[in-house]
Write a protein that holds these residues in place. Sequence first.
Motif, PDB file in Angstrom:
ATOM      1  N   GLY A 122     -19.266  -2.650 -37.664  1.00 45.57           N
ATOM      2  CA  GLY A 122     -18.654  -1.957 -38.796  1.00 45.57           C
ATOM      3  C   GLY A 122     -17.181  -1.661 -38.609  1.00 45.57           C
ATOM      4  O   GLY A 122     -16.575  -0.990 -39.445  1.00 45.57           O
ATOM      5  N   GLN A 182     -23.523  -3.096 -32.261  1.00 47.25           N
ATOM      6  CA  GLN A 182     -23.881  -2.324 -33.445  1.00 47.25           C
ATOM      7  C   GLN A 182     -22.702  -1.447 -33.884  1.00 47.25           C
ATOM      8  O   GLN A 182     -22.407  -1.350 -35.071  1.00 47.25           O
ATOM      9  CB  GLN A 182     -25.117  -1.474 -33.130  1.00 47.25           C
ATOM     10  N   THR A 194     -23.092  -5.638 -40.024  1.00 42.80           N
ATOM     11  CA  THR A 194     -23.878  -4.454 -39.669  1.00 42.80           C
ATOM     12  C   THR A 194     -25.371  -4.768 -39.703  1.00 42.80           C
ATOM     13  O   THR A 194     -26.125  -4.368 -38.805  1.00 42.80           O
ATOM     14  CB  THR A 194     -23.530  -3.282 -40.605  1.00 42.80           C
ATOM     15  N   ASN A 216     -27.756  -4.547 -36.533  1.00 45.43           N
ATOM     16  CA  ASN A 216     -28.936  -3.682 -36.596  1.00 45.43           C
ATOM     17  C   ASN A 216     -30.208  -4.476 -36.304  1.00 45.43           C
ATOM     18  O   ASN A 216     -31.121  -3.983 -35.630  1.00 45.43           O
ATOM     19  CB  ASN A 216     -29.047  -2.994 -37.954  1.00 45.43           C
ATOM     20  N   GLU A 257     -21.019  -5.522 -44.295  1.00 47.11           N
ATOM     21  CA  GLU A 257     -22.453  -5.329 -44.549  1.00 47.11           C
ATOM     22  C   GLU A 257     -23.296  -6.351 -43.800  1.00 47.11           C
ATOM     23  O   GLU A 257     -24.307  -6.006 -43.180  1.00 47.11           O
ATOM     24  CB  GLU A 257     -22.744  -5.381 -46.048  1.00 47.11           C
TER      25      GLU A 257
END
Length: 158
Positions: free
Chosen positions: A130, A126, A68, A72, A65
């Motif tokens: 994840g 990006q 990411t 982002n 999390e």
Amino acid sequence: MFSKARISVAAAALVAMTGVGFAASHAQSEFAREIAARQSQMKIYEFNLLVLGAMAKGDAPYDVEAATLAANNLVAANSIWMPSAWPKGSDNASADGTRALPAIWDNFPDVGAKAQGVKQALAEMQTAAGTDIDAIRDALGKVGAACTACHKSYRAAE
């Protein structure tokens, strides 16, 4: 007692010094807002790259999390298009408080190409964020290389 001539000379000298001082301070602050804006964007990059870098070095646990979110944020910061933050004359030879070299304004096609390299590397980050820590390490290397390509050519050393 002071003569009129001495007073006139002193007054003229004061006016001249005030004008020079005003001109110097005006030149230094003329692009302060623009320089601050672009440096703020770089600080956003730095903050988020430090989050990812800490994970990559093992100084922080891999957190999908957080990784990411940081990736982002990097892409979002990169999407801010601010040509008005880069006016000619806001380089380190003309203004205080910046390391931007005058060559930027002579080589906009190259700067644009390097900016596209950063954009591509951030898009890869990006995706990698994840995935896993090895993907982040690989992507960080590409982001670092893309950033360095521009900074090496267009940013003065500290």
